[in-house]
Write a protein that holds these residues in place. Structure first.
Motif, PDB file in Angstrom:
ATOM      1  N   ASN A  86      -0.225  22.587   3.471  1.00 51.39           N
ATOM      2  CA  ASN A  86       0.841  22.443   2.487  1.00 51.39           C
ATOM      3  C   ASN A  86       1.390  23.828   2.170  1.00 51.39           C
ATOM      4  O   ASN A  86       0.627  24.714   1.758  1.00 51.39           O
ATOM      5  CB  ASN A  86       0.290  21.781   1.223  1.00 51.39           C
ATOM      6  CG  ASN A  86       1.368  21.435   0.230  1.00 51.39           C
ATOM      7  OD1 ASN A  86       2.291  22.201  -0.007  1.00 51.39           O
ATOM      8  ND2 ASN A  86       1.242  20.262  -0.377  1.00 51.39           N
ATOM      9  N   PRO A  87       2.689  24.075   2.357  1.00 49.83           N
ATOM     10  CA  PRO A  87       3.231  25.419   2.123  1.00 49.83           C
ATOM     11  C   PRO A  87       3.200  25.847   0.662  1.00 49.83           C
ATOM     12  O   PRO A  87       3.338  27.032   0.357  1.00 49.83           O
ATOM     13  CB  PRO A  87       4.673  25.304   2.636  1.00 49.83           C
ATOM     14  CG  PRO A  87       5.002  23.862   2.533  1.00 49.83           C
ATOM     15  CD  PRO A  87       3.727  23.133   2.800  1.00 49.83           C
ATOM     16  N   ILE A  88       2.972  24.887  -0.255  1.00 46.96           N
ATOM     17  CA  ILE A  88       2.984  25.216  -1.684  1.00 46.96           C
ATOM     18  C   ILE A  88       1.633  25.749  -2.140  1.00 46.96           C
ATOM     19  O   ILE A  88       1.542  26.789  -2.804  1.00 46.96           O
ATOM     20  CB  ILE A  88       3.382  23.978  -2.517  1.00 46.96           C
ATOM     21  CG1 ILE A  88       4.803  23.540  -2.147  1.00 46.96           C
ATOM     22  CG2 ILE A  88       3.285  24.273  -4.014  1.00 46.96           C
ATOM     23  CD1 ILE A  88       5.243  22.264  -2.809  1.00 46.96           C
ATOM     24  N   ASP A  89       0.543  25.053  -1.778  1.00 46.09           N
ATOM     25  CA  ASP A  89      -0.781  25.464  -2.258  1.00 46.09           C
ATOM     26  C   ASP A  89      -1.763  25.796  -1.127  1.00 46.09           C
ATOM     27  O   ASP A  89      -2.941  26.038  -1.381  1.00 46.09           O
ATOM     28  CB  ASP A  89      -1.373  24.383  -3.164  1.00 46.09           C
ATOM     29  CG  ASP A  89      -1.516  23.038  -2.465  1.00 46.09           C
ATOM     30  OD1 ASP A  89      -1.378  22.983  -1.230  1.00 46.09           O
ATOM     31  OD2 ASP A  89      -1.762  22.032  -3.162  1.00 46.09           O
ATOM     32  N   GLU A 142       0.848  -1.197   0.000  1.00 46.58           N
ATOM     33  CA  GLU A 142       0.000   0.000   0.000  1.00 46.58           C
ATOM     34  C   GLU A 142       0.882   1.245   0.000  1.00 46.58           C
ATOM     35  O   GLU A 142       1.931   1.298   0.647  1.00 46.58           O
ATOM     36  CB  GLU A 142      -0.908   0.020   1.224  1.00 46.58           C
ATOM     37  CG  GLU A 142      -2.000  -1.030   1.204  1.00 46.58           C
ATOM     38  CD  GLU A 142      -2.950  -0.854   2.369  1.00 46.58           C
ATOM     39  OE1 GLU A 142      -3.483   0.267   2.520  1.00 46.58           O
ATOM     40  OE2 GLU A 142      -3.145  -1.814   3.134  1.00 46.58           O
ATOM     41  N   SER A 143       0.443   2.266  -0.723  1.00 42.99           N
ATOM     42  CA  SER A 143       1.244   3.481  -0.854  1.00 42.99           C
ATOM     43  C   SER A 143       1.078   4.384   0.364  1.00 42.99           C
ATOM     44  O   SER A 143       0.000   4.475   0.950  1.00 42.99           O
ATOM     45  CB  SER A 143       0.861   4.244  -2.124  1.00 42.99           C
ATOM     46  OG  SER A 143      -0.512   4.595  -2.096  1.00 42.99           O
ATOM     47  N   HIS A 144       2.169   5.036   0.728  1.00 41.96           N
ATOM     48  CA  HIS A 144       2.157   6.012   1.821  1.00 41.96           C
ATOM     49  C   HIS A 144       1.458   7.278   1.321  1.00 41.96           C
ATOM     50  O   HIS A 144       1.564   7.628   0.136  1.00 41.96           O
ATOM     51  CB  HIS A 144       3.601   6.321   2.235  1.00 41.96           C
ATOM     52  CG  HIS A 144       3.721   7.188   3.440  1.00 41.96           C
ATOM     53  ND1 HIS A 144       3.607   8.561   3.381  1.00 41.96           N
ATOM     54  CD2 HIS A 144       3.945   6.893   4.742  1.00 41.96           C
ATOM     55  CE1 HIS A 144       3.760   9.064   4.594  1.00 41.96           C
ATOM     56  NE2 HIS A 144       3.967   8.083   5.432  1.00 41.96           N
ATOM     57  N   PRO A 145       0.719   7.989   2.182  1.00 41.41           N
ATOM     58  CA  PRO A 145       0.128   9.264   1.754  1.00 41.41           C
ATOM     59  C   PRO A 145       1.186  10.198   1.170  1.00 41.41           C
ATOM     60  O   PRO A 145       2.370  10.102   1.511  1.00 41.41           O
ATOM     61  CB  PRO A 145      -0.454   9.826   3.056  1.00 41.41           C
ATOM     62  CG  PRO A 145      -0.723   8.631   3.904  1.00 41.41           C
ATOM     63  CD  PRO A 145       0.360   7.653   3.579  1.00 41.41           C
ATOM     64  N   ALA A 146       0.752  11.102   0.311  1.00 38.93           N
ATOM     65  CA  ALA A 146       1.683  12.020  -0.355  1.00 38.93           C
ATOM     66  C   ALA A 146       2.518  12.783   0.673  1.00 38.93           C
ATOM     67  O   ALA A 146       2.002  13.212   1.710  1.00 38.93           O
ATOM     68  CB  ALA A 146       0.908  12.993  -1.229  1.00 38.93           C
ATOM     69  N   ILE A 147       3.802  12.933   0.387  1.00 38.04           N
ATOM     70  CA  ILE A 147       4.689  13.655   1.298  1.00 38.04           C
ATOM     71  C   ILE A 147       4.455  15.159   1.154  1.00 38.04           C
ATOM     72  O   ILE A 147       4.594  15.725   0.069  1.00 38.04           O
ATOM     73  CB  ILE A 147       6.165  13.307   1.018  1.00 38.04           C
ATOM     74  CG1 ILE A 147       6.416  11.833   1.390  1.00 38.04           C
ATOM     75  CG2 ILE A 147       7.098  14.216   1.807  1.00 38.04           C
ATOM     76  CD1 ILE A 147       7.824  11.366   1.124  1.00 38.04           C
ATOM     77  N   GLN A 148       4.059  15.786   2.254  1.00 39.39           N
ATOM     78  CA  GLN A 148       3.821  17.228   2.320  1.00 39.39           C
ATOM     79  C   GLN A 148       4.430  17.712   3.638  1.00 39.39           C
ATOM     80  O   GLN A 148       3.974  17.323   4.703  1.00 39.39           O
ATOM     81  CB  GLN A 148       2.326  17.552   2.297  1.00 39.39           C
ATOM     82  CG  GLN A 148       1.580  16.969   1.099  1.00 39.39           C
ATOM     83  CD  GLN A 148       0.086  17.214   1.202  1.00 39.39           C
ATOM     84  OE1 GLN A 148      -0.408  18.291   0.863  1.00 39.39           O
ATOM     85  NE2 GLN A 148      -0.645  16.223   1.673  1.00 39.39           N
ATOM     86  N   ILE A 149       5.448  18.533   3.544  1.00 36.19           N
ATOM     87  CA  ILE A 149       6.179  18.944   4.738  1.00 36.19           C
ATOM     88  C   ILE A 149       5.779  20.367   5.106  1.00 36.19           C
ATOM     89  O   ILE A 149       6.154  21.327   4.436  1.00 36.19           O
ATOM     90  CB  ILE A 149       7.697  18.863   4.505  1.00 36.19           C
ATOM     91  CG1 ILE A 149       8.085  17.444   4.063  1.00 36.19           C
ATOM     92  CG2 ILE A 149       8.441  19.237   5.783  1.00 36.19           C
ATOM     93  CD1 ILE A 149       9.547  17.294   3.728  1.00 36.19           C
ATOM     94  N   PRO A 150       5.006  20.552   6.169  1.00 32.95           N
ATOM     95  CA  PRO A 150       4.627  21.912   6.581  1.00 32.95           C
ATOM     96  C   PRO A 150       5.828  22.633   7.192  1.00 32.95           C
ATOM     97  O   PRO A 150       6.745  22.006   7.728  1.00 32.95           O
ATOM     98  CB  PRO A 150       3.542  21.666   7.638  1.00 32.95           C
ATOM     99  CG  PRO A 150       3.825  20.304   8.169  1.00 32.95           C
ATOM    100  CD  PRO A 150       4.436  19.522   7.056  1.00 32.95           C
ATOM    101  N   ASN A 151       5.817  23.954   7.075  1.00 30.66           N
ATOM    102  CA  ASN A 151       6.865  24.753   7.722  1.00 30.66           C
ATOM    103  C   ASN A 151       6.204  25.766   8.649  1.00 30.66           C
ATOM    104  O   ASN A 151       4.985  25.794   8.796  1.00 30.66           O
ATOM    105  CB  ASN A 151       7.758  25.438   6.675  1.00 30.66           C
ATOM    106  CG  ASN A 151       6.974  26.306   5.711  1.00 30.66           C
ATOM    107  OD1 ASN A 151       5.969  26.919   6.082  1.00 30.66           O
ATOM    108  ND2 ASN A 151       7.414  26.370   4.460  1.00 30.66           N
TER     109      ASN A 151
END
Length: 267
Positions: free
Chosen positions: A224-227, A132-141
């Protein structure tokens, strides 16, 4: 003579119920068996007898890098897990989450931790491998983490931690070393601790707790710091202020540390 090599960190993987966890920094798995010797008149020591249930423990520390798979197990569903290395594994069956925590500070990657109590078997050869795939990697800052708590907007929050503790009650029957049922005990404890540099904050007097305890909703949110999409949020519905301390030194800011606590009921 064959060369013996140590197992390096990059040669190890940790699987939780079929999902390989990313961002893991440390693991610890253990069990202990409590036994007492039997002594009888005329013979003395005969044989040791096991005392109490057989229980193991697993602890996990990791970076918080996206939706937390561990939070899928705050209910009564059991977990399996294993450390896999070379062609071997050390794992556990029928584990239950008892504590989850997350913390962050200025200039730091958020970190999380979990404690699991194991009522099933634990040891070598138990494998929780899956695809099973790990949830998408999203690193908050620090710019994409928010703490919503009334009264602190003008005082700079420098770090925080959130903890959830879940008590488990195993039920046994004669003839089985393992529980036939593991219940989740209520209420579930939630705790939030944070530090702030004082601008206009006033520390509440201790006797106010007797008159009207300070209570409010606290929401901790990761984005998510990107979007700016929400990754996860933690909420304490009726958090009560139970601890305050103030720190001052000649080479630092005036700092206040606060601890709020709340409970999740069954209904």
């Amino acid at each position: 003579m064959a060369t013996k090599n140590a197992v390096l960190n990059y040669e190890q993987q940790f699987y939780l119920s079929g999902i390989q966890l990313s961002g893991v920094t440390s693991l610890n798995g253990s069990y202990s068996i409590d036994e007492n010797p039997i002594n009888i008149i005329g013979k003395g020591y005969v044989y040791p007898v096991r005392q109490g249930p057989m229980v193991g423990n697993f602890s996990i520390s990791k970076y918080y890098i996206g939706q937390e798979t561990l939070l899928n197990y705050t209910g009564e569903s059991p977990i399996s897990g294993s450390i896999n290395f070379n062609d071997s594994s050390f794992g556990f069956e029928s584990g239950y989450l008892t504590e989850y925590g997350v913390s962050a500070g200025i200039g730091q990657i958020p970190e999380s931790s979990a404690s699991i109590v194991v009522y099933g078997d634990i040891g070598s050869g138990i494998n929780a491998y899956g695809t099973e795939s790990h949830p998408a990697i999203q690193i908050p800052n620090q710019g994409s983490i928010s703490l919503n708590a009334t009264g602190y907007q003008s005082n700079r929050i420098t770090n925080f931690s959130y903890t959830m503790r879940i008590d488990r009650t195993p039920l046994y029957k004669i003839g089985s070393p393992y529980p036939v049922q593991v219940d989740r005990a209520f209420p579930i404890l939630q705790e939030a601790t944070f530090s702030l540099e004082v601008d206009d904050y006033e520390v509440a007097r201790m006797r106010e707790y007797l008159i009207k305890p300070k209570q409010q909703k606290i929401i901790l949110e990761f984005k998510n710091p990107i979007d700016s999409s929400k990754i996860e949020s933690f909420e304490i519905g009726k958090a009560r202020l139970l601890s305050q301390s103030i720190d001052s030194s000649s080479d630092d800011m005036l700092t206040v540390n606060l601890t709020y606590r709340g409970y999740i009921n069954k209904k």
